[in-house]
Write an enzyme that holds these catalytic residues in place. Structure first.
Site, PDB file in Angstrom:
ATOM      1  N   ARG A   1      -5.610  -4.718  14.129  1.00  0.00           N
ATOM      2  CA  ARG A   1      -5.015  -5.693  13.378  1.00  0.00           C
ATOM      3  C   ARG A   1      -3.968  -5.102  12.835  1.00  0.00           C
ATOM      4  NH1 ARG A   1      -5.330  -3.816   8.242  1.00  0.00           N
ATOM      5  NH2 ARG A   1      -6.590  -2.013   7.861  1.00  0.00           N
TER       6      ARG A   1
ATOM      7  N   ARG B   1       0.816  -1.396  -0.085  1.00  0.00           N
ATOM      8  CA  ARG B   1       0.100  -0.067  -0.098  1.00  0.00           C
ATOM      9  C   ARG B   1       0.921   1.128  -0.006  1.00  0.00           C
ATOM     10  NH1 ARG B   1      -1.993   3.435   3.819  1.00  0.00           N
ATOM     11  NH2 ARG B   1      -1.052   2.360   5.504  1.00  0.00           N
TER      12      ARG B   1
ATOM     13  N   ASN C   1      -4.052   5.511  19.273  1.00  0.00           N
ATOM     14  CA  ASN C   1      -4.995   4.453  19.607  1.00  0.00           C
ATOM     15  C   ASN C   1      -5.133   4.196  20.914  1.00  0.00           C
ATOM     16  OD1 ASN C   1      -3.425   3.121  16.834  1.00  0.00           O
ATOM     17  ND2 ASN C   1      -5.639   3.627  16.726  1.00  0.00           N
TER      18      ASN C   1
ATOM     19  N   CYS D   1      -8.719  -0.260  11.377  1.00  0.00           N
ATOM     20  CA  CYS D   1      -7.210  -0.897  12.113  1.00  0.00           C
ATOM     21  C   CYS D   1      -7.778  -1.487  13.556  1.00  0.00           C
ATOM     22  CB  CYS D   1      -6.388   0.074  11.970  1.00  0.00           C
ATOM     23  SG  CYS D   1      -5.516   0.474  10.315  1.00  0.00           S
TER      24      CYS D   1
ATOM     25  N   CYS E   1      -0.742  -1.774  13.278  1.00  0.00           N
ATOM     26  CA  CYS E   1      -0.643  -0.625  14.213  1.00  0.00           C
ATOM     27  C   CYS E   1       0.885  -0.167  13.750  1.00  0.00           C
ATOM     28  CB  CYS E   1      -0.174  -1.365  15.527  1.00  0.00           C
ATOM     29  SG  CYS E   1      -0.049   0.121  16.840  1.00  0.00           S
ATOM     30  N   ASP E   2       0.841   1.234  13.249  1.00  0.00           N
ATOM     31  CA  ASP E   2       2.143   1.927  13.121  1.00  0.00           C
ATOM     32  C   ASP E   2       2.534   2.434  14.573  1.00  0.00           C
ATOM     33  OD1 ASP E   2       3.772   4.132  12.867  1.00  0.00           O
ATOM     34  OD2 ASP E   2       2.814   4.933  11.025  1.00  0.00           O
TER      35      ASP E   2
END
Length: 283
Positions: free
Chosen positions: A180, A22, A191, A160, A182-183
């Site tokens: 699902r 992506r 988050n 996410c 995570c940056d």
């Protein structure tokens, strides 16, 4: 804070390089991590080894709880995170289901408040949870999920952090949230703020005691262009004690959240932090 820093060190030490189609970038990646947040003692998980901003995260959470489906609605309450997803993603711009400028489609809060039934009706997941918890009921299915595989093509982005499960033991309320993807350097603290605030807010409007948030992460990654700043700058700093979150006590019902609540009804005290770090964002 220690949990966050330990996860960063684990990814650097044990992570595997994965190509991300992506973004066109490589990610250093590990699978599975668990972070716990102490809501009972109001240990707000706001990162202290860099300046972190909580207001946009809470504004986005409010939009989800209201079932917003337009980036314009999010902008109006102080959140700009959906502008690009709604208006600049090529696949969504070419999607025949897109209704026009700022349309996000059936994502996140739309699923939480208006899940489509096969018979043409809708399910308000959040309303059911609030009603049950307010009556002291936990049917082991107090689940708010945004992940609807049958409608992923009707939205601009897959969720996410996709599912939140509330658990009640007596008057003590717990939250388990599942994510699902995570940056870690850039997105995780956003988050964390939302998970903690969601439990605190739901406990307040249902008359329960906020206890512990269990944040479960699957794919945890650091983008290649983020790695030097994380490793050589942020991880060299000593953390400060956790700040505390304060919520306007006049917020008493789901209807309050839906109508008049703003980010100004949330504040943080005792926030000591190091200088901000401008991590690259991968769209």
């Amino acid at each position: 804070m220690k949990q966050y820093l330990d996860l960063c060190r684990r990814i650097i030490k044990d992570g595997v390089w994965v190509e991300n189609d992506r973004t066109g970038k490589r990610c250093l990646t590990v699978i599975d991590a668990s972070l716990d947040y102490d809501a009972e003692n109001n240990q707000f998980p706001l990162i202290t080894t860099r300046k972190s901003f909580y207001r946009s995260a809470i504004a986005e959470l409010l939009g989800y709880l209201r079932g917003y489906d337009s980036a314009a609605q999010f902008r109006a309450i102080g959140c700009n995170t959906w502008n690009a997803n709604a208006n600049k993603t090529r696949a969504w711009l070419e999607n025949p289901n897109r209704k026009g400028e700022d349309d996000m489609g059936r994502v996140y809060g739309v699923q939480g408040r208006r899940w489509a039934k096969p018979d043409g009706g809708q399910v308000d997941q959040l309303r059911k949870i609030v009603d049950n918890l307010s009556r002291g009921i936990d049917d082991r299915g107090e689940i708010l999920t945004f992940y609807n595989p049958g409608e992923l093509h009707l939205g601009c982005l897959r969720p996410c952090m996709h599912t939140h499960t509330f658990s009640l033991l007596g008057d003590d309320l717990y939250l388990t949230s599942y994510q699902r993807s995570c940056d870690v350097p850039l997105g995780l603290n956003f988050n964390q703020v939302q998970v903690f605030t969601l439990l605190a807010l739901m406990a307040q409007i249902t008359g329960k005691n906020a206890k512990t948030c269990f944040h479960r992460l699957v794919n945890c990654h650091i983008y290649e262009d983020q790695l030097p700043l994380l490793r050589d700058v942020q991880l060299q700093r000593e953390p400060y004690p956790s700040p505390q979150l304060h919520i306007n006590p006049d917020i008493k019902t789901l209807e309050d959240i839906e109508t008049w609540v703003t980010v100004d009804d949330f504040s943080v005290s005792g926030y000591q932090h190091h200088d901000p770090i401008r991590y690259p964002f991968s769209e």
